[in-house]
Design an enzyme around this catalytic site. Structure first.
Site, mmCIF file in Angstrom:
data_model
loop_
_atom_site.group_PDB
_atom_site.id
_atom_site.type_symbol
_atom_site.label_atom_id
_atom_site.label_comp_id
_atom_site.label_asym_id
_atom_site.label_seq_id
_atom_site.Cartn_x
_atom_site.Cartn_y
_atom_site.Cartn_z
ATOM 1 C CD GLU A 1 45.228 51.824 48.519
ATOM 2 O OE1 GLU A 1 45.690 52.152 47.462
ATOM 3 O OE2 GLU A 1 44.561 50.691 48.527
ATOM 4 C CE1 TYR B 1 43.907 55.096 44.566
ATOM 5 C CE2 TYR B 1 45.679 54.968 46.137
ATOM 6 C CZ TYR B 1 44.911 54.414 45.321
ATOM 7 O OH TYR B 1 44.961 52.991 44.973
ATOM 8 C CG ASP C 1 44.045 53.938 40.679
ATOM 9 O OD1 ASP C 1 42.902 54.045 39.871
ATOM 10 O OD2 ASP C 1 44.570 52.781 41.096
#
Ligand code: SF4
Length: 353
Positions: free
Chosen positions: A36, A119, A137
């Site tokens: 990520e 996120y 996102d």
């Protein structure tokens, strides 16, 4: 539209069409975290080799924690946003040292870690622990804005709250990990910014943007990024086959990376006479052989556009140079191994290989 229908359509689509990516084969929070952080603002094709390099070089959070910071930044080189690499390293140290290598087991705990925002915490919590927290996102904003016909600005607080609330209502309670993967993947490969495949879309019947011809108007982004123009003049001082470099320490782009002696100007320089008020440069011009300037290299960051020119200054072995204290001579191997901005690497490859 029924929330369950929306989630089921996306999950069905995902099961059939998703790309097989290594971070989708794991529930290990460390690997999910690495993927990520690497993939933020980076395309999958560009991020994939970095992910593989990080996983191979640092197979556990302890390996990353024990690495030298410079090594981590060197491995990150080319991805940009170097503060992310530094935060990654610091957070790995914290997890290894203070938490015995165990990641916090839920969204709230993950959110307390340095460099992990809503996120990333939602991605780790859902993919690793199946916690039903929605990721939001750019892809998710686009899918939700279009399907639900929402014209709230996604860069403003009010819009972001509305999208977060809707995303939380829509997430599948039974399959939160697959749902989150599905909506992000759907936005990345099907409902794309400029060429969404509406004809073969499983949500076409329900999509308000499609029904009202507003596909290319959604999502709404009001805030335009202001781009700062910068003009860099680099002086590459060479003596005895070695080159003077310095580590960038100021609060600016490329913190802790290595570059050459730099002076910044308001525009591209036409003649070296423009440096006549720089005492160091005027003295070194008299001690060295100066080559003509390089071509102008342009490098674009999210908020900055840099135009850079390089001059090479060759000093004879016996010349005693009075260099600024932050400059040190490096040989070729050492230069190869220190972390450098892509701009410096591009110049280096063009002139030294
Ligand atoms: S119909 Fe088109 S705009 Fe609407 S969700 Fe499907 S691909 Fe996206």
């Amino acid at each position: 539209m029924n929330n369950k229908f929306f989630a089921n359509q996306l999950i069905k689509w995902y099961e059939y069409y998703h790309r097989d990516l290594p971070w989708r084969q794991t529930r290990n929070p460390y690997y999910i975290w690495l993927s990520e952080v690497i993939l933020q603002q980076t395309r999958v094709a560009q991020g994939l080799p970095y992910y593989e390099r990080f996983v191979n070089t640092y197979p556990t959070v302890f390996d990353l924690a024990n690495a030298a910071e410079q090594e981590v930044i060197r491995l990150w080189q080319g991805l940009g946003y170097y503060s992310r690499a530094r935060n990654l390293h610091q957070t790995a140290k914290y997890i290894a040292g203070e938490l015995n290598g165990v990641f916090p087991p839920n969204y709230a705990g993950l959110l307390r870690l340095k460099g992990i925002g809503p996120y990333t915490a939602a991605a780790i919590a859902s993919f690793a622990y199946d916690e039903p927290v929605a990721v939001v996102d750019g892809n998710v904003y686009r899918v939700l804005a279009r399907v639900f016909g929402i014209d709230k600005d996604i860069t403003g607080g009010e819009g972001q709250r509305q999208f977060s609330k809707l995303a939380s209502e829509l997430i599948s309670r039974e399959h939160p990990a697959t749902y989150n993967q599905a909506i992000m993947e759907f936005g990345a490969v099907h409902c794309t910014p400029s060429a969404p495949d509406c004809l073969l879309c499983p949500l076409q019947q329900e999509c308000l943007a499609y029904a009202t011809g507003r596909i290319h108007l959604l999502p709404v982004k009001d805030k335009k990024t202001k781009v700062r123009e910068r003009f860099f003049n680099y002086f590459v001082i060479v003596q005895n086959g070695r080159i003077a470099m310095r580590q960038r320490t100021a609060k600016d782009i490329w913190h802790k990376l290595y570059d050459f002696y730099l002076t910044e100007t308001e525009s591209n320089v036409q003649s070296i006479d423009e440096f006549s008020d720089n005492q160091f440069l005027t003295s070194i011009f008299s001690q060295t052989i100066l080559t003509p300037p390089s071509r102008i290299f342009t490098y674009i960051l999210s908020h900055q556009r840099i135009q850079a020119q390089f001059w090479m200054l060759e000093a004879s072995p016996e010349t005693v140079l009075n260099l600024p204290s932050d400059l040190t001579f490096f040989n070729e191997d050492e230069i190869e191994n220190v972390p450098k901005p892509v701009l410096i690497t591009s110049y280096w490859k063009e002139h030294f290989f």
